[in-house]
Structure formats: C-alpha cells, structure tokens
Design a protein around this motif. Structure first.
Motif, PDB file in Angstrom:
ATOM      1  N   PRO A  97      56.237   0.702  55.217  1.00 58.30           N
ATOM      2  CA  PRO A  97      58.108  -0.036  55.294  1.00 58.30           C
ATOM      3  C   PRO A  97      58.794   0.013  54.019  1.00 58.30           C
ATOM      4  O   PRO A  97      59.806   0.307  53.156  1.00 58.30           O
ATOM      5  CB  PRO A  97      58.180  -0.321  56.438  1.00 58.30           C
ATOM      6  N   VAL A 132      61.656   1.732  50.889  1.00 58.66           N
ATOM      7  CA  VAL A 132      63.148   1.332  51.096  1.00 58.66           C
ATOM      8  C   VAL A 132      62.372   1.394  49.205  1.00 58.66           C
ATOM      9  O   VAL A 132      63.903   0.484  48.587  1.00 58.66           O
ATOM     10  CB  VAL A 132      62.603  -0.378  51.542  1.00 58.66           C
ATOM     11  N   LEU A 166      63.398   5.254  57.528  1.00 57.69           N
ATOM     12  CA  LEU A 166      62.896   3.835  58.749  1.00 57.69           C
ATOM     13  C   LEU A 166      62.950   4.610  60.355  1.00 57.69           C
ATOM     14  O   LEU A 166      62.656   3.656  60.892  1.00 57.69           O
ATOM     15  CB  LEU A 166      63.761   2.730  57.875  1.00 57.69           C
ATOM     16  N   LYS A 208      59.705   5.669  61.625  1.00 62.72           N
ATOM     17  CA  LYS A 208      58.491   4.411  61.575  1.00 62.72           C
ATOM     18  C   LYS A 208      59.005   3.818  62.182  1.00 62.72           C
ATOM     19  O   LYS A 208      58.479   2.456  62.375  1.00 62.72           O
ATOM     20  CB  LYS A 208      58.825   4.445  60.244  1.00 62.72           C
ATOM     21  N   VAL A 242      61.487   1.348  62.424  1.00 64.72           N
ATOM     22  CA  VAL A 242      61.277  -0.234  61.873  1.00 64.72           C
ATOM     23  C   VAL A 242      63.015  -0.683  61.789  1.00 64.72           C
ATOM     24  O   VAL A 242      63.943   0.341  62.091  1.00 64.72           O
ATOM     25  CB  VAL A 242      61.707   0.087  60.104  1.00 64.72           C
ATOM     26  N   VAL A 287      60.094  -6.164  53.903  1.00 59.08           N
ATOM     27  CA  VAL A 287      61.522  -5.383  53.517  1.00 59.08           C
ATOM     28  C   VAL A 287      62.926  -5.492  53.946  1.00 59.08           C
ATOM     29  O   VAL A 287      64.049  -4.897  53.191  1.00 59.08           O
ATOM     30  CB  VAL A 287      61.230  -4.143  55.676  1.00 59.08           C
ATOM     31  N   LEU A 347      65.545  -4.101  51.282  1.00 58.94           N
ATOM     32  CA  LEU A 347      66.769  -3.242  52.249  1.00 58.94           C
ATOM     33  C   LEU A 347      67.958  -3.938  51.518  1.00 58.94           C
ATOM     34  O   LEU A 347      69.334  -3.089  51.145  1.00 58.94           O
ATOM     35  CB  LEU A 347      66.786  -4.076  53.809  1.00 58.94           C
ATOM     36  N   PRO A 387      69.229  -0.829  60.405  1.00 66.51           N
ATOM     37  CA  PRO A 387      67.841  -0.980  60.827  1.00 66.51           C
ATOM     38  C   PRO A 387      67.674  -2.971  60.565  1.00 66.51           C
ATOM     39  O   PRO A 387      66.417  -4.367  61.209  1.00 66.51           O
ATOM     40  CB  PRO A 387      66.683  -0.665  59.430  1.00 66.51           C
TER      41      PRO A 387
END
Lengths: 797, 233
Positions: free
Chosen positions: A348, A352, A384, A387, A389, A398, A402, A431
């Motif tokens: 992930p 990102v 996301l 997945k 997340v 991550v 982010l 997320p």
C-alpha cells in the motif's frame, strides 16, 4: 572473527601484493622512459598491467588497484605523447600501435593498445573515425565481466575528449576525424557490451552468494551508466536521432537483458541524463518498455522518477508551454492505474507513493484543473479501500506517504479553500487513524493561519469544517486519554485561532458566521469548548464595539445588539455549565459588561446589570480558591469603576455585594486586602447621570476602618504589620487624592502603630523586607508632607 | 530624562533594528573576548531582557506579527520577563526558546494556576518587578503602581493589561508597560492597539530601554535611558 573481516584481510593482502608489483614496475617504466628506452618501458608497463588480470580481488579492491595502474598509465601516455609530438611522424606512432599488439596476454595488450590509440588520435585526428571503431571492437576480446568492465571504462574515460561532436552532415576540415555518428556508434557498442558484462556477473559463482553479488553489482553500476551520460553530453545528438535510433537501441538492450538490477538502474539513468524535451517526445515508447520489464523491477520508482522529472520541467516558469497533444496527466494516471492493477502484490505504501507523484503533477502542472487532482485523491481512496487499508498510524510507511500526499495541495495552492474544493480529499484522509487525521487537519489550519486565509461565507466555513471534522467533535476511534494530551490542546488552539479568520465587512453577516461557528464548536464537548468558545465571545465583543452608532431611533439596531449579547451570554453560560469553568467565564462576563457599557443601545443598562450579576453568581458559586477570589474581586471592582450607565438602585446592590464578598473571605488577611481594594468603589464609582466619580469619603472610610479592625485581629505579628503598612499606603493615597474624611489623626494612629509593632518583631529575612517597605512608605509620607499644609502641621513622623 | 518621558516613537527605518542588534552584538563579542582574559564579573556587563506580554492567543488574535517574529529569535537576549496572558502552552514554549531564563506572571486569562501574581527578578544591579496589572485597583493608576513598586522595592516595575506600550521615569523608578505583542484588542482601550514589546539593555549603571512598536507595517523603535538612582542604591 566474522566472515567479512576474514575476507577483507585477505583482500587487503592480495591488493597489497599487487600494488607492490605495480609500484616496482611503474618505477622501472619511468626510468626506462627517462633513459629513452621505449621498448623497455612498454615491457614494464605490460608487466604492471598484468596485475589487472587478477581474479582474487573483489570489485572494491580491484577498483583501488585499477586507479593506481591508470595513474601510471596516464604518465606513460603523456610522456610518449610529448615525445612523439616533437617529431610528429605517423610511421613511428603507427609502429608503436602495432608493436603493443604483440604483447602476450590480452589485458596488458588491450590497455596498451588503447593508450597508444589515444596518442595516435590526439596527434593525428584524421585517424579518429577508424581507430575509435577499431578499439571498441577489439575490446570485445576481454569477456571476463569485472576485467572487461574496467577495461571499457578506461576506454570510455580516455576517449572522452576525443569523441567527435560535429553534425553528421558537416563538411569535415580533416577527413576521417569523424562526426557525432562515430561517437554514437562507439558509445552504443561500448554500452551494450558493458551491460552484457555487467549482467553476466550475476550468473557467475555459487548461487548462495547471490546477495553479495548483487551488492557488488550495485557498486559497479556507475561504470555502465557513464555511457549514457556520455551520450547525453553530445551536443549534436538531435532529438530526431534520439527518438529514432538512440533511445530504441538503449531500450532494446535494457529489455532484452532481462536483468532486474540492470533494468531498474538504466531506466532511471535514461530519465536523469537526457533532456526534458527528449523525454516528452518519447513518453509512449518509454512507458511501453516499462511494461516489458522483469516482474522484480520496482516500476513505480521508474514511473515516479519520470513523472517528477516531467512535472518539474513543465511547471518551471522558463519552460515554453507544452503541446496540448501530449496529454501528460491522462498518460501518467492511466499508466499508474494499470501498474497498480497488474501488480496485485504492490504494498500500500507504494500505491500511495505513486499517487503522491500524480497529485504533485496535477497540482503543479495543471493548477486550473482541480478535477485532475481530485481524480487522483478519488483513485487513492478507492485503491486503499479495495485493499482494506484503514486505521493507519501516522508514522508507519503508509501513514507517512498518506500525510505527504495530503500536504501537497495545501503547500502548492497555499489556499485551504481551494483544497476544500477537492471533494475526494477528505476521503483520502479517512484511512488514517484518529491521530493521523488530526495531524492532517492541523496542517490545513496551520496553513490558513500562516496565509491569513479569510473565511467570508457560510460555504467557506462549511467546507473547512468538513476537512477538519476530526478536530471538532468526539470521534469513534478517539483514545480515551485524548483530552489530556498536548497534541489535543495544541490542535484545539488552532481551531480556536480559526475564529479570527472569519472576516466579513458586513456586520450582520459576520454575526451569522460567528453564530454558526458557535453552534458547530458547541458540539465539541467539555474539553474542546473550553478552548474554542472564548475566541467566539471575543470576536463578538469586537464586532459589537465596531457596530455603527445609531441614527435616531433605531429599534432594529437595538434588537440586533441585544441578540448578540444574548448569544454572548449563552456562550459564556455553556463555558460555566458544560465547560465546568469558573474564572474564565467570570472574566468574560465582566469584559462583556465593559463592552456593553461602551455602546449605546436601548437596553444597555439591563444587559450590563445582567452580565455583572451573572459574574457575581459565578464568583459566589464557583470561585472558592482564596487567591482566585482575591484577584476576581479586584477585577470586578475595576469593572464597576469603568461602568457608568447603571442607575443607582442597580449599582448599590452590586457594590455592596462586592464589599460583602470581600468581608466574607475565609482568611482575615484576604478580607483586609479585598476590602482595601473594593473601598475604591465608593471613591471612583459612577452611576448613571453623574458626570463625576462619587468620591464618597465617608463610605470609603467606613470600609477602610473595618479593614483596620480586621487587621488588628490578625494574630501573626508579621502579617499584621504587613497589612497595616498596606492600609497606611492606601489611606495616604486616598488622602492625597482629596479624601477629606481621612484626617492626619488617622494617619498618625496608623504610623505609630506600625512603628510600635516594628520594634517588637523578631528579626528575620521576611521582617527585614517588611521593615524596608515601612521605611519606603514613611520616606514617601515625609516627602508628601511638604506638599500638604494640613499634614505639615499635624502629622507626627 | 524628563519627568514624563513618555516614549515618543520616531521612525528610524527598518535598518535601525539591525543596527541595534549589531551594536549590541558587537558589545557582546567584546565582552566575551574580554572574558577570556579578565574577570568573570564582566559577564554581567551586558544583559538583554525581553519584556513581552498580553498576547491573548488564541482568544483575541492568532499570531505574533511576522515582523516581530523575525526580531524575536533565539540567542539574542538572556532573560525574558512576561506580564502574562500568553494563554497557550505553545507560546510559553516559544518564550523558552528565546532565552533559558524566563519569568512569567499570571494574567487574568492565563489558566495556569501555578503562575505567581508578582515576581521580582534581579538583573545586574537592578531589581525588576513584574505584575500583570488586572489586580491593581484602579487599573493603571500611577499612584497605586508607585505603591506596588515601593512594596516590591524595585527599580523597574513592569506591568501590562493596558495594551499600550510605554516607559516612564517617576520618582527614581522606571515604569514600563510592554503593551501587547500581538496588538490584541482591549475592552478598556478605545484607541487602536499597536503590537509592541520592550527590550532592556541592562548595563552596570543604567538601563537602555528600547520600545518596539509595529505601526502600519513598520517597526518603529524608540529609546530611553534610565540611570540607577544614587538615593535608592
């Protein structure tokens, strides 16, 4: 002893041995040169070069040996070149070039051939075309990866200044001296040969040493990359040739070698070394090759490097506008999306990172097209979500990415309201866990404060509140101890600061916005409102004070002002009841009374009285601590002194309430101090209709007399003395201010009492300080006595 | 100095600030080189004290003006004395970043109950007293300030609350109000509030007092000199 240590000691030893030979042979070589014995010199050079045949050394140590040898070889080159230049006979140098080719082993032979070839080309440029080709072809003879790489590196290095750089169709002054065509062919061949050698390294030796080999290969990558640097340095390499020939041949080499290390490095190299315009002209070809790279290649790194390079170029002010035909954003975003879809195992944080680059491209190169940036945030949120997340911690891999992606539009637009137009921005924040979201939201607020972003409409306020929602109300995933953290306090201070960004010229509109914010903040719960409501009250005060004066009988204005004060009272009330505060709302009520006193409107006196009485009930019910109470009484006294709009029958009960509160203090010394300060009410206070302060000396003296009486009851001699000096000072002050109820007799009485007491006090540091205070006071009174005839006559001091 | 030496704010231009810092720094450097050879007592020869207060962040405003932020940077002054009403933890940290020695008294809107009402700080030969001023009845009454100065036995009395920057010498004492560093509005002050702070250069026998005010985006500096009174010493 570890393996590494063992190896490095062995390596040092091997290098040491080889270096000794190099030194000795180089010494002999130079001696022979000096004596004019050319053939001997070449023999020693050959022996020296033979050390480079070593297969004992790892790349790192081989490199050290190589550097030493090349230094000596350069000496040979410049010495011979100088010598041959004097006679400048082609036969001699051609003969030397021939002779070195008889050297027995290939390594010395090739090195010497290159050295002689370079001298030859330098002295006879007409040979360039032929010799460059000759050398790069002959070097194929060395197929050992390490030795071959260094040999070709030597070739590339010494030929640097010789590479022809004239257009292909140029009329050559010296036939045979070559054009850029010769250089391109030369470097292309050298590059593909070097890459083959480099890739082959991977497949030599036992498979258990794979990692070690990969490390060694990484150390050598620059040798291969130098070829591309050299190509990019050719001034006369045209875009056309790059597009039709150079890039295709590089890409073909890269794709066909099927080696992940080589592929990732060389793709990055291409991006970094060639001109921006060349990249723009070959985006499709380059991206098409990316798809053919090995699975192990981190294509996202390649893609990110390319997008960053292009967006830096496109967003640079000196860059001419790029053609609309190149749909950069569409090309890159579909590439990125394709990549994410095709690599289901992509972590992930990489997803990102790709979006970081895309957002950066969108906001830097397409400032006007908000929909581009928004598309990226939407795609990020969707990816996301797919997945699963969520609950991302801000310092995780991550989380960091982010927060990075969320900061880009804030930093680039420098306008939080514009960021708020990105409808999918908040979705991309989701997320993150509670702390992470708060960090992202604070970043927006900080930017607003820094940039003075004004909030002018309800839409503005709504849009920002949507972005910072996690700071405004309790969140389901908020840890229980949140209100006690420093982060929480700092963040709520930022939210509070936002109130001051509400700046509308129209007073009524400003009130509506503030009232709207008050309702929003009001839902924040006990801890948040303690910090966020006070600025709303102060902003209302500021608004009220700036409200235009009435024109005749203006009942609409009266109603509006009354409404604002109702809002003020409601808000302060929330701080008392929900915020469970005392001191702050108490002060806010009193400030409000002063504000109301300063504007003229119909129900002014009613509002002032209401605010003051509310303050006094907070004082009675909530402020218990004696220190707080003492300071609160001083503030309310001062406030009442400032108020001049209350009719006498309102003023009197308030004043006596204050005096009473002072007299009711728990400790006697506090009673004395409170009475002393509140006695000024009857001196400086003003009621409605009177232009002058009341200066009611009788009542002042009554209060002070009471204070003296209480002071006398204090059992502690030091405290009593302190209080008497305090009172003496105030008596004296009021006397000087014209209070005729204070007579020299009263002063004499106090002076003699303090003097008597001072001799009875036990010596101590504290006693010294009090004595000093007394002496300062008496000194002051002595000086004042001269100014007042009454005192001069009666005061005994 | 006249009896009513109310600070007049001339406009010496923006460079003036730099010159002041530079001169101060020059003296500082001299002192430190001296220090290597002479006695340590010399160290007290130069002392810069920042007087600052009534910021009211985030209650009434949201930031110290950038032009002040540029002047108020670490390693310029040795002491910070604040009249209070900082209102946030962050600002206290900011003052701590300017000098290691920070003294703060409690303003009416400070929530930290541990802050004292008054404090006396000795700098060189001078005793400097500080009190926010909301507790003084009546507010900003000169005679009552005299009374407080007598009680604290100080050479310099620093108070705030009025949001008006001033420095006056009266009866061998110096009375300073650093005003509001953010220019926060005040209910008890009808006029415009200019952001302000005060810097004291405490020398062995005198204090040079610099008043900084931000008027229409221009930093204006005024200077008054206060000599140690023989009588009080």
């Amino acid at each position: 002893m570890t393996m590494t240590d063992a190896t490095s000691i062995e390596q040092e030893r091997a290098l040491d041995a080889a270096s000794k030979v190099v030194k000795a042979e180089a010494f002999e070589m130079k001696r022979s040169l000096d004596k004019g014995k050319r053939m001997d010199a070449l023999k020693h050079a050959s022996a020296m070069l033979a050390e480079l045949k070593s297969s004992l050394l790892t790349p790192k140590y081989y490199y050290r040996l190589y550097v030493d040898v090349i230094q000596e070889l350069n000496h040979l080159e410049s010495f011979l070149k100088d010598e041959l230049e004097k006679e400048l006979k082609q036969e001699t140098i051609a003969e030397l070039y021939e002779q070195v080719q008889y050297a027995q082993s290939i390594i010395p032979r090739m090195y010497l051939m290159i050295t002689m070839g370079v001298i030859y080309m330098k002295l006879f440029p007409k040979m360039k075309s032929e010799l460059l080709n000759d050398l790069v072809e002959m070097t194929r003879g060395v197929q050992h990866p390490l030795r071959g790489l260094f040999l070709r590196h030597y070739l590339l290095g010494v030929s640097k200044s010789l590479l022809p750089d004239l257009p292909e169709d140029a009329q050559l002054a010296i036939p045979g001296s070559g054009t850029v065509r010769d250089s391109i062919d030369f470097i292309k061949l050298n590059f593909s040969e070097m890459n083959k050698l480099w890739v082959r390294m991977q497949h030599q030796g036992p498979s258990r040493e794979k990692e070690k080999r990969e490390r060694e290969r990484m150390e050598l990558r620059i040798l291969v990359g130098t070829n591309l640097v050299r190509l990019a340095e050719l001034q006369t390499l045209t875009q056309d040739v790059y597009v039709t020939e150079v890039l295709p041949s590089i890409l073909e080499q890269v794709v066909s070698c099927r080696d992940p290390i080589s592929q990732e490095y060389l793709m990055d190299c291409v991006i970094q070394v060639f001109a921006d315009e060349f990249h723009l002209a070959t985006l499709n070809e380059f991206l098409a090759s990316c798809k053919e790279l090995a699975q192990e290649v981190h294509i996202k790194n390649v893609l990110i490097a390319l997008i960053e390079r292009i967006s830096t170029y496109v967003s640079h002010p000196d860059t001419p506008g790029i053609s609309e035909d190149i749909r950069l954003f569409e090309i890159f975003s579909s590439q990125a999306e394709g990549l994410i879809q095709s690599r289901s195992d992509m972590p992930p944080e990489d997803i990102v990172s790709l979006h970081v680059t895309l957002v950066s491209l969108a906001v830097r190169c397409y400032r006007d097209k908000l929909e581009y940036a928004n598309t990226v945030f939407a795609s990020l949120a969707n990816n996301l979500q797919d997945k699963n997340v969520d609950n991302v911690e801000q310092y995780s891999a991550v989380g960091k990415e982010l927060l990075r992606v969320l900061r880009i539009p804030v930093d680039e637009y420098k306008d939080a309201l514009r960021v708020a137009l990105l409808t999918d921005y908040a979705r991309a924040m989701a997320p993150l866990n509670y702390r992470g979201r708060c960090t992202a939201a604070s970043y927006i607020l900080q930017d607003m404060i820094q940039m003075d972003t004004p909030l002018k409409t309800e839409e503005d306020v709504d849009a920002i509140c949507l972005l910072i929602d996690c700071l405004l109300t309790d969140q389901p995933d908020q840890p229980a101890d949140t209100p006690e953290t420093e982060e929480f306090t700092d963040e709520q201070d930022l939210v509070a600061s936002m109130v001051h960004l509400v700046q509308v010229d129209d007073k009524d509109a400003q009130f509506l916005l503030l009232n709207g914010l008050r309702k929003r903040f009001g839902a924040g719960g006990k801890w948040r409102i303690r910090q966020t409501l006070p600025p709303i009250i102060f902003s209302l005060y500021q608004l009220i004070l700036a409200y235009p004066a009435p024109e005749g009988d203006d009942s609409a204005r009266d109603a509006k002002l009354k409404k604002m004060f109702m809002c003020v009272m409601g808000t302060i009330g929330a701080l008392v009841n929900s915020g469970e505060l005392s001191q702050l709302p108490y002060n806010l009520y009193l400030e409000g009374a002063i504000v109301a006193n300063r504007v003229s409107f119909e129900e002014k006196a009613v509002v002032v009285y209401e605010l003051l009485s509310k303050a006094l009930s907070v004082l009675e019910d909530e402020i218990a601590d004696s220190r707080e109470r003492l300071s609160a009484l001083a503030v309310v006294t001062n406030t009442l002194i400032k108020i001049d709009c209350l009719p006498n029958d309102n003023w009197e009960p308030l004043a006596s309430q204050v005096i009473l509160a002072g007299a009711k203090m728990f400790k006697k010394p506090d009673q004395v101090r409170a009475l002393c300060s509140s006695s000024y009410l009857y001196w400086k206070g003003r009621v409605d209709g009177s232009a002058e302060p009341m200066r009611d000396g009788g009542r002042v003296c009554d209060v002070l007399k009471k204070a003296v009486k209480i002071a006398s009851q204090c059992m502690e001699p030091l405290v009593q003395q302190q209080l008497l000096i305090h009172l003496l000072n105030h008596y004296m002050h009021l006397y000087e201010d014209g209070c005729d109820k204070i007579t020299p007799e009263i002063l004499n009485e106090l002076i003699s009492r303090t003097r008597d007491a001072s001799v009875q006090i036990e010596p101590s540091q504290e006693a010294d300080n009090i004595e000093k205070h007394l002496q300062h006071t008496l000194q002051y009174i002595r000086e004042a006595r001269e100014k007042h005839a009454d005192l001069a006559e009666h005061l005994q001091i | 100095m006249g009896k009513e030496a109310v600070a007049r704010f001339e406009d010496p231009g923006a460079e003036e600030n730099d010159v002041i810092w530079k001169n101060l720094k020059k003296t500082n450097d001299l002192v430190s080189t001296w220090l290597l050879h002479k006695t340590v007592r010399i160290f007290s020869d130069i002392m810069l004290v920042l007087l600052i207060g009534d910021l009211h962040i985030p209650h009434r405003t949201y930031a110290i003006p950038p032009k002040f932020r540029k002047l108020l940077v670490p390693n310029k002054m040795q002491h910070v004395i604040s009249t209070g009403n900082l209102c946030t933890r962050e600002l206290y940290e900011y003052l701590r970043s300017l000098a290691s020695d920070v003294h703060v008294v409690r303003g009416d809107f400070d929530t930290d109950t541990k802050l004292p009402e008054t404090k006396v700080v000795t700098v060189g030969k001078f005793r400097i007293g500080v009190c926010h001023g909301h507790q003084i009845v009546p507010w900003n009454d000169e005679k009552i300030l005299d009374l407080l100065a007598r009680q604290l036995d100080v050479d310099v009395l620093v108070t705030g609350h009025s949001h008006v920057c001033s420095a006056r010498e009266r009866g061998h004492r110096l009375y300073i109000d650093p005003g509001s560093a953010t220019g926060a509005f005040s209910m008890i002050n009808d006029g415009p509030v200019y952001p302000s702070f005060v810097l004291l250069d405490v020398q062995p026998e005198q204090i040079v007092c610099y008043l900084y005010r931000l008027i229409e985006e221009q930093v204006k500096v005024d200077r008054i000199i206060f000599k140690k009174s023989k009588e009080l010493a």
